[in-house]
Design a protein around this motif. Structure first.
Motif, PDB file in Angstrom:
ATOM      1  N   ASN A  82       0.769  -1.164  -0.060  1.00  0.00           N
ATOM      2  CA  ASN A  82       0.064   0.097  -0.010  1.00  0.00           C
ATOM      3  C   ASN A  82       0.857   1.097   0.139  1.00  0.00           C
ATOM      4  O   ASN A  82       0.414   2.166  -0.380  1.00  0.00           O
ATOM      5  N   SER A  83       2.215   1.183   0.539  1.00  0.00           N
ATOM      6  CA  SER A  83       2.831   2.377   0.610  1.00  0.00           C
ATOM      7  C   SER A  83       3.715   2.623  -0.763  1.00  0.00           C
ATOM      8  O   SER A  83       4.087   3.694  -1.074  1.00  0.00           O
ATOM      9  N   GLU A  84       3.599   1.509  -1.612  1.00  0.00           N
ATOM     10  CA  GLU A  84       4.420   1.816  -2.874  1.00  0.00           C
ATOM     11  C   GLU A  84       3.175   2.222  -3.866  1.00  0.00           C
ATOM     12  O   GLU A  84       2.458   1.289  -4.457  1.00  0.00           O
ATOM     13  N   THR A  85       3.101   3.319  -4.191  1.00  0.00           N
ATOM     14  CA  THR A  85       2.093   3.769  -5.136  1.00  0.00           C
ATOM     15  C   THR A  85       2.465   3.971  -6.504  1.00  0.00           C
ATOM     16  O   THR A  85       1.606   3.694  -7.575  1.00  0.00           O
ATOM     17  N   ASP A  86       3.860   3.584  -6.868  1.00  0.00           N
ATOM     18  CA  ASP A  86       4.000   3.439  -8.220  1.00  0.00           C
ATOM     19  C   ASP A  86       4.467   1.803  -8.693  1.00  0.00           C
ATOM     20  O   ASP A  86       4.999   1.238  -7.724  1.00  0.00           O
ATOM     21  N   ASP A  87       3.571   1.333  -9.526  1.00  0.00           N
ATOM     22  CA  ASP A  87       3.768   0.066  -9.961  1.00  0.00           C
ATOM     23  C   ASP A  87       5.062   0.040 -11.070  1.00  0.00           C
ATOM     24  O   ASP A  87       4.573   0.239 -12.242  1.00  0.00           O
ATOM     25  N   ILE A  88       6.023  -0.275 -10.613  1.00  0.00           N
ATOM     26  CA  ILE A  88       7.413  -0.431 -11.553  1.00  0.00           C
ATOM     27  C   ILE A  88       7.095  -1.605 -12.659  1.00  0.00           C
ATOM     28  O   ILE A  88       8.087  -1.567 -13.617  1.00  0.00           O
TER      29      ILE A  88
END
Ligand code: PHE
Length: 334
Positions: A82-88
């Motif tokens: 949830n804290s990773e807003t960018d989907d790399i």
């Protein structure tokens, strides 16, 4: 769980604390183990069912630890996701790549035949002495030919070069013969309209050797222009005058929009003027210390922006430099 839920509170529990609690309840010194030890003190007929009860309790405790730590692991993972807003792993949608400028496309294409024919690429100064830009090329002081080019004068004897022909004088004075050079570069003239830019590019060519003649000139120009237009083009040599060549000619390319029929772009002539050429004037050879009874030379200078204008059917030369990126990108040249 804090709110009666089954999920561990991440702020309170850590793996270390959980391990401590687990050891306290099921480890060697736990009450459970004490009870198991004390089984031998109770009567035989009760021992079996008491042992079964203790083991049941033990596996219940172990199972709840297992499910607690599994829940804990999932919670930690979810919190991280949830804290990773960018989907790399998503593909990029806005790859904002630049595109090649049309003038640079022409420049790149026209250099190919020169490489094939074994020319050296030579550079020259954009700020130069009056001597190299004019005097050594037989454009004498007070000569009306100086008015052919609207010069930007700098301090005293210095000018912004009005043509790449200044490289001719440098090369003939400073280099060993034979010469077979090509010089792409920026030149400057005080003029600005649909067909003239104050700063533009020329491609200069100079060959000095024994037995050099008009045939070499004609062939080299053919090779150059077919490459610069990326298609075979029809040429016309028009008798003209330059102080540094004799005889001299201006080179026209058949208008690439009407193919000779006549249109607005070529002012209804069917032709487009792109540069000058000629056999190097004996006076120029001599003033650069070359014996004109032994050596002869050919030279030409073409406007690269003009070629780009014709090749890509651009109506106004100024649109090449006004910074309209979407216009420049419309040529799709990468
Ligand atoms: N320097 C000339 C110009 O800029 C072109 C030219 C070059 C003519 C070499 C003859 C020989 O217009």
């Amino acid at each position: 769980g804090k709110n009666g839920s089954n999920s561990p509170d991440l702020n309170i529990f850590s793996n270390e604390i959980m391990e401590e609690i687990r050891i306290r309840f099921t480890g060697k010194k736990s009450p459970l183990q004490e009870w198991l030890k004390s089984l031998r003190n109770i009567p035989n007929e009760e021992r079996k069912s008491a042992g079964a009860k203790i083991n049941e309790l033990k596996s219940e405790i172990e199972n709840s630890f297992k499910s607690f730590s599994e829940n804990y692991r999932i919670q930690v993972e979810n919190k991280k996701l949830n804290s990773e807003t960018d989907d790399i792993t998503l593909p990029l949608t806005q790859l904002n790549l630049g595109s090649r400028h049309p003038v640079m496309t022409v420049m790149r294409d026209l250099m190919v035949p020169f490489q094939r024919m074994g020319f050296s690429v030579v550079d020259g100064p954009e700020m130069d002495n009056d001597f190299f830009n004019f005097e050594a090329l037989n454009v004498l002081k007070d000569h009306p030919a100086r008015e052919m080019q609207d010069t930007f004068f700098l301090a005293s004897e210095w000018v912004l070069r009005t043509h790449t022909s200044n490289v001719q004088s440098h090369a003939m004075k400073e280099r060993k013969l034979p010469l077979k050079i090509v010089c792409p570069g920026c030149v400057y003239r005080n003029e600005f309209d649909m067909t003239h830019l104050p700063a533009f590019r020329q491609i200069e060519c100079l060959v000095v050797d024994k037995g050099i003649h008009m045939g070499h000139l004609r062939h080299t120009i053919n090779e150059l222009l077919n490459a610069a237009f990326a298609r075979p083009v029809k040429l016309r040599f028009r008798s003209s005058y330059f102080p540094f060549t004799e005889p001299s000619a201006e080179v026209d390319v058949e208008c690439q929009q009407c193919f000779g029929k006549g249109c607005r772009s070529c002012k209804h002539t069917g032709w487009s003027e792109i540069g000058g050429c000629g056999v190097v004037n004996k006076k120029v050879l001599e003033s650069c210390g070359i014996d004109s009874s032994v050596y002869s030379g050919i030279a030409f200078g073409f406007g690269v922006d003009r070629i780009a204008k014709d090749r890509f059917a651009i109506s106004d030369l100024r649109s090449l430099i006004d910074g309209n990126v979407s216009f420049l990108k419309s040529f799709g040249l990468v």
